[in-house]
Design a protein around this motif. Sequence first.
Motif, mmCIF file in Angstrom:
data_model
loop_
_atom_site.group_PDB
_atom_site.id
_atom_site.type_symbol
_atom_site.label_atom_id
_atom_site.label_comp_id
_atom_site.label_asym_id
_atom_site.label_seq_id
_atom_site.Cartn_x
_atom_site.Cartn_y
_atom_site.Cartn_z
ATOM 1 N N LEU A 151 -8.827 6.876 1.876
ATOM 2 C CA LEU A 151 -9.281 6.634 3.081
ATOM 3 C C LEU A 151 -8.557 7.474 4.281
ATOM 4 C CD1 LEU A 151 -10.913 4.733 5.189
ATOM 5 C CD2 LEU A 151 -9.066 3.097 4.969
ATOM 6 N N TRP A 152 -7.087 7.499 4.107
ATOM 7 C CA TRP A 152 -6.342 8.264 5.038
ATOM 8 C C TRP A 152 -6.627 9.762 5.050
ATOM 9 C CZ3 TRP A 152 -2.926 7.798 8.709
ATOM 10 C CH2 TRP A 152 -2.143 8.727 9.251
ATOM 11 N N ASN A 153 -6.899 10.344 3.861
ATOM 12 C CA ASN A 153 -6.962 11.908 3.801
ATOM 13 C C ASN A 153 -8.560 12.142 4.308
ATOM 14 O OD1 ASN A 153 -4.607 13.106 2.683
ATOM 15 N ND2 ASN A 153 -4.982 11.642 1.255
ATOM 16 N N MET A 154 -9.564 10.957 4.051
ATOM 17 C CA MET A 154 -10.820 11.486 4.720
ATOM 18 C C MET A 154 -10.897 11.481 6.227
ATOM 19 S SD MET A 154 -12.863 12.112 2.206
ATOM 20 C CE MET A 154 -11.495 12.531 1.189
ATOM 21 N N VAL A 155 -10.002 10.455 6.789
ATOM 22 C CA VAL A 155 -9.781 10.667 8.229
ATOM 23 C C VAL A 155 -9.072 11.878 8.857
ATOM 24 C CG1 VAL A 155 -8.761 9.444 9.994
ATOM 25 C CG2 VAL A 155 -9.951 7.904 8.585
ATOM 26 N N VAL A 156 -8.200 12.255 8.029
ATOM 27 C CA VAL A 156 -7.208 13.475 8.345
ATOM 28 C C VAL A 156 -8.420 14.706 8.131
ATOM 29 C CG1 VAL A 156 -5.604 14.901 7.563
ATOM 30 C CG2 VAL A 156 -5.254 12.475 7.953
ATOM 31 N N PHE A 157 -9.225 14.781 7.064
ATOM 32 C CA PHE A 157 -10.091 15.881 6.654
ATOM 33 C C PHE A 157 -11.135 16.114 8.188
ATOM 34 C CE2 PHE A 157 -14.133 17.486 5.299
ATOM 35 C CZ PHE A 157 -13.715 18.795 4.517
ATOM 36 N N PHE A 158 -11.693 14.893 8.339
ATOM 37 C CA PHE A 158 -12.388 14.894 9.625
ATOM 38 C C PHE A 158 -11.748 15.561 10.994
ATOM 39 C CE2 PHE A 158 -15.199 11.838 7.508
ATOM 40 C CZ PHE A 158 -16.540 12.425 7.554
ATOM 41 N N ILE A 159 -10.447 15.026 11.021
ATOM 42 C CA ILE A 159 -9.881 15.662 12.255
ATOM 43 C C ILE A 159 -9.318 17.199 12.240
ATOM 44 C CG2 ILE A 159 -7.433 15.288 13.597
ATOM 45 C CD1 ILE A 159 -7.766 12.359 12.522
ATOM 46 N N LEU A 160 -9.025 17.676 10.996
ATOM 47 C CA LEU A 160 -8.523 18.977 10.680
ATOM 48 C C LEU A 160 -9.560 19.816 10.177
ATOM 49 C CD1 LEU A 160 -5.031 18.349 9.362
ATOM 50 C CD2 LEU A 160 -5.737 18.839 11.638
ATOM 51 N N PHE A 193 0.795 -1.152 -0.067
ATOM 52 C CA PHE A 193 0.095 -0.025 -0.079
ATOM 53 C C PHE A 193 0.823 1.237 0.050
ATOM 54 C CE2 PHE A 193 -2.636 -3.291 2.066
ATOM 55 C CZ PHE A 193 -3.841 -3.167 1.112
ATOM 56 N N MET A 194 0.295 2.457 -0.553
ATOM 57 C CA MET A 194 1.085 3.527 -0.707
ATOM 58 C C MET A 194 -0.033 4.810 -0.309
ATOM 59 S SD MET A 194 3.892 4.902 -1.268
ATOM 60 C CE MET A 194 4.744 6.225 -2.170
ATOM 61 N N ILE A 195 0.278 5.270 0.580
ATOM 62 C CA ILE A 195 -0.644 6.589 1.161
ATOM 63 C C ILE A 195 -0.089 7.708 0.989
ATOM 64 C CG2 ILE A 195 -1.857 7.431 3.232
ATOM 65 C CD1 ILE A 195 -1.834 4.466 4.356
ATOM 66 N N LEU A 196 -0.579 8.674 0.372
ATOM 67 C CA LEU A 196 -0.191 10.149 -0.313
ATOM 68 C C LEU A 196 -0.828 11.094 0.765
ATOM 69 C CD1 LEU A 196 0.241 9.235 -3.738
ATOM 70 C CD2 LEU A 196 1.833 9.301 -2.292
ATOM 71 N N PRO A 197 -0.251 11.548 1.598
ATOM 72 C CA PRO A 197 -1.038 12.668 2.546
ATOM 73 C C PRO A 197 -1.426 13.972 1.509
ATOM 74 C CG PRO A 197 1.172 12.948 3.025
ATOM 75 C CD PRO A 197 1.118 11.615 2.198
ATOM 76 N N GLN A 198 -2.381 14.597 1.621
ATOM 77 C CA GLN A 198 -2.697 15.647 0.806
ATOM 78 C C GLN A 198 -3.429 16.466 1.696
ATOM 79 O OE1 GLN A 198 -2.038 16.316 -2.449
ATOM 80 N NE2 GLN A 198 -1.054 14.122 -2.743
ATOM 81 N N ILE A 199 -2.685 17.138 2.460
ATOM 82 C CA ILE A 199 -3.247 18.247 3.431
ATOM 83 C C ILE A 199 -3.312 19.689 2.768
ATOM 84 C CG2 ILE A 199 -2.921 19.318 5.680
ATOM 85 C CD1 ILE A 199 -1.699 16.703 6.681
#
Length: 180
Positions: A152-161, A38-44
């Motif tokens: 998935l990762w960025n949706m979780v980060v979206f809810f947090i930030l 898996f490769m997760i790319l953060p997009q903040i």
Amino acid sequence: MNIKTQKIVGQVIFLLLTFYLDGLMKWAFLNNMNTGDFMILPQIMLMAVVLITMRIDDRRQILAYGIIFGLFYDSYYYGIIGLYTVLLPLIMVGIDHFKFLFVKSNMGYELSIYFLALTFLQSGVYVLERLLQQTSTNIFDFITYVLGPTLLWNMVVFFILYIPFANFSDWLAKYRRESK
């Protein structure tokens, strides 16, 4: 320096901080998670770009932000100039073009816009890398091992930030005091 110039400088600093936060998150957290298939790319930064674009009405300013920060992202993270330099302004102008459809921006609208922008950006990067022969990954592996975990990762980060970023971008986009 007038208030409008101060707000524009604040917007640029906000986008630069989220640009830095992308790299920091990838280095600090995701290097340990990206060891398998898996490769997760953060997009903040993309999240900040979507929130700022939803609140700014000047299309020239939006286009300038897209080109400048796309160029920064390409030169710092990818090394191939053109991927984000082309895709980020397209996303920003597209958001600006269709934001009149929303009565009032809220978390649901902005989440769906961020989801679509993230999908478009990652798919566009994949297509451009395939055209430039920088990757040999097939489309099914890209969707399974890159796009899905990244969304998935960025949706979780979206809810947090979301709440701090939305409040800060609201504050940065207002130039005048509202009358009571």
